[in-house]
Design an enzyme around this catalytic site. Structure first.
Site, PDB file in Angstrom:
ATOM      1  N   LYS A  32      46.274  53.850  33.082  1.00 38.60           N
ATOM      2  CA  LYS A  32      46.448  53.439  34.474  1.00 38.60           C
ATOM      3  C   LYS A  32      47.941  53.349  34.776  1.00 38.60           C
ATOM      4  O   LYS A  32      48.728  52.934  33.909  1.00 38.60           O
ATOM      5  CB  LYS A  32      45.774  52.075  34.669  1.00 38.60           C
ATOM      6  CG  LYS A  32      45.781  51.512  36.081  1.00 38.60           C
ATOM      7  CD  LYS A  32      44.996  50.196  36.096  1.00 38.60           C
ATOM      8  CE  LYS A  32      44.870  49.576  37.468  1.00 38.60           C
ATOM      9  NZ  LYS A  32      44.041  48.326  37.430  1.00 38.60           N
TER      10      LYS A  32
ATOM     11  N   SER B  52      40.137  48.263  40.762  1.00 38.36           N
ATOM     12  CA  SER B  52      41.326  49.015  41.103  1.00 38.36           C
ATOM     13  C   SER B  52      41.640  50.173  40.152  1.00 38.36           C
ATOM     14  O   SER B  52      42.441  51.048  40.502  1.00 38.36           O
ATOM     15  CB  SER B  52      42.527  48.062  41.124  1.00 38.36           C
ATOM     16  OG  SER B  52      42.793  47.573  39.829  1.00 38.36           O
TER      17      SER B  52
ATOM     18  N   SER C 164      38.384  45.029  37.655  1.00 37.53           N
ATOM     19  CA  SER C 164      38.966  46.358  37.884  1.00 37.53           C
ATOM     20  C   SER C 164      38.706  47.397  36.802  1.00 37.53           C
ATOM     21  O   SER C 164      39.029  48.563  36.990  1.00 37.53           O
ATOM     22  CB  SER C 164      40.467  46.238  38.090  1.00 37.53           C
ATOM     23  OG  SER C 164      40.716  45.867  39.421  1.00 37.53           O
TER      24      SER C 164
HETATM   25  N1  GLN Z   1      38.980  43.902  43.020  1.00 36.25           N
HETATM   26  C1  GLN Z   1      39.568  42.697  42.542  1.00 36.25           C
HETATM   27  C2  GLN Z   1      40.754  42.349  43.402  1.00 36.25           C
HETATM   28  O1  GLN Z   1      41.006  43.031  44.317  1.00 36.25           O
HETATM   29  C3  GLN Z   1      39.945  42.806  41.112  1.00 36.25           C
HETATM   30  C4  GLN Z   1      41.224  43.487  40.896  1.00 36.25           C
HETATM   31  C5  GLN Z   1      41.550  43.640  39.456  1.00 36.25           C
HETATM   32  O2  GLN Z   1      40.740  43.348  38.584  1.00 36.25           O
HETATM   33  N2  GLN Z   1      42.768  44.078  39.210  1.00 36.25           N
HETATM   34  O3  GLN Z   1      41.421  41.393  43.147  1.00 36.25           O
END
Ligand code: GLN
Length: 477
Positions: free
Chosen positions: A74, A149, A173
């Site tokens: 990532k 994400s 994420s």
């Molecule tokens: N979707 C969640 C958020 O927007 C988790 C994000 C993540 O795990 N980095 O915070």
């Protein structure tokens, strides 16, 4: 498409060269990435490094457990000399000055890093639409989101750009995009994997973990990256270093908890049924299915969305337009800060900075931040209690399958609700894994398995058993 374990074996036994394997992945990327936008870049030295592995092998050296295997990171993990943007404009010209610990450990295990994957800006989002570099598309239906994400990493594994990719999981994420793309995604126990060299989002929640097609590959990946690191004080020494001879393919007598709060009204009925069918597979295999209660689960999302922005706004303070990253000069220092941050950060990041700043401000910190910490303690206790009676907990990973691009983009609350089943594991610091468990309207559904802290093994055992009697994970878009 071979698994990482198969590729490493082929390289070790001289059946295929790493160069050939890496070239195949680069060709797939070349052919597929323009449409999917899963990768933001490939690494120029990938083939050279693959050849280096091949030479070492020919010379009789042990090239490591991932010797010659292509992997993708990532774009929020540092690879020395490579661009690292975290999906943000503010880092559009930032080249990493050092390797993340995960990067180093992967290299030491023989892995060949081939590229960096798209993600929501600073890992804030559930759809990979918040990237400054454009949305990533779901390979099962390119008009839909891949989740987020770490959407780019999930797509990369689903489409065979690499057998392994890595993401970060602060509230889901890794697991949620794994679910929406039909691959395995593991968030390890907090403290299992070093975050040194990971662009920090919320430091009490962040954890790095793998995407793979099979549970065995995910277990091997964890084995490589885990462990104590003096550069991340939260890593725990003596965490079980080897994942024992994977894996008794047997779940007889295993106690599988099913929390009643996780099958709420409002979730997609077909997803519910698909997950229930997956749980029935365990029952048939002689596991004990136990209904459990996690009474504070309804508070998880609200408290997460206070804790997470509070920590994020503090972590993002370092992006000031002066020391590194995008800079837009104003006539005063304050104006330079304002402009650089105002232009460099996208709307979701600005929203969370404001939310976090508000939740921490004098007069409100008790009502919001400290209250959320109390809820967090209760959520953790629910799991401690539940794990007295069960070995793993089985839930849906996501309340729905992948949704159309744009559908939730302007509705933050709807977007946040996509994390309803995943944030608790981060709040409670426990490990969680999503595995493919079926399809609804030809879109993948994920089963989430949660375990006790540092008991990833239970997840691997339950997950590997499931994959040994089902074939969802073998389907490709
Ligand atoms: N979707 C969640 C958020 O927007 C988790 C994000 C993540 O795990 N980095 O915070």
């Amino acid at each position: 498409m071979d698994t990482a374990i198969e590729m490493a074996r082929d390289v070790r036994e001289g059946k295929r060269s790493s160069e050939e394997i890496v070239q195949e992945c680069l060709d797939r990327i070349e052919g597929g990435n323009e449409k999917l936008n899963a990768l933001l870049g490939t690494f120029d030295d990938a083939l050279e490094r693959a050849r280096g592995i091949d030479e070492r092998r020919t010379a009789g050296e042990d090239v490591g457990p991932l010797g010659g295997v292509p992997v993708i990171l990532k774009d929020n993990m540092l690879v020395k000399g490579e661009r690292c943007t975290a999906g943000s404009r503010i880092l559009e010209n930032y080249d990493a000055p050092y390797d993340a610990t995960v990067t180093k450990r992967l290299r030491a295990a023989g892995a060949v890093l081939i590229g960096r994957s798209n993600c929501d800006e600073f890992a804030m989002g559930s759809s990979t639409e918040n990237s400054h570099y454009g949305p990533t598309r779901n390979p099962w239906d390119t008009d839909r989101v891949p989740g987020g994400s770490s959407g780019g990493s999930a797509v990369a594994v689903a489409t065979g750009f690499a057998p392994l990719a890595f993401g970060s999981d602060t509230g889901g994420s890794i697991r949620q995009p794994a679910s929406l793309c039909g691959v395995v995604g593991l968030k390890p126990t907090y403290g299992r994997v070093s975050r040194h060299g990971l662009v920090a989002l919320a430091s009490s929640l962040d954890q790095i973990g793998p995407f793979a097609r099979t549970v065995e590959d995910a277990a091997l990946a964890l084995e490589v990256i885990q462990g104590d690191d003096p550069l991340d004080a939260t890593t725990v020494a003596g965490a079980d270093a080897s994942i024992p001879e994977l894996l008794e393919r047997d779940v007889k007598g295993m106690r599988v908890g099913v929390p009643k709060e996780y099958f709420l009204e409002g979730m997609d009925e077909d997803v519910r049924r698909t997950v229930m069918d997956a749980i029935a597979v365990y029952e048939k295999a002689g596991a004990n299915i136990v209904e459990i209660s996690l009474p504070n689960a309804p508070y998880a999302l609200a408290s997460y969305y206070v804790v997470m922005p509070s920590e994020a706004c503090s972590n993002l303070g370092r992006f000031d337009g002066i020391r590194f990253g995008y800079s837009s000069e104003g006539s005063t220092l304050l104006e330079t800060y304002e402009r650089s941050r105002g232009e460099g950060f996208g709307p979701e990041v600005r929203r969370r900075i404001m939310l976090g700043t508000f939740a921490l401000s004098k007069g409100y910190a008790d009502a919001f931040y400290r209250k959320a910490l109390k809820a967090r303690t209760l959520i953790k206790r629910d799991f401690d209690d539940a794990f007295k009676d069960v070995d793993v907990i089985a839930t849906p990973t996501s309340p729905s399958v992948a949704w159309p691009i744009g559908e939730k983009f302007n509705d933050p609350l709807a977007m946040y609700l996509a994390d309803i089943y995943t944030v608790s594991a981060n709040m409670a610091t426990i490990p969680g894994m999503s595995i493919p468990c079926g399809f609804v309207n030809e879109l993948p559904v994920g089963l989430q398995l949660l375990g006790r802290t540092f008991d990833e093994y239970a997840l691997f055992r339950a997950g590997a058993y499931y994959q040994s009697v089902t074939d969802w994970h073998t389907r490709t878009p």
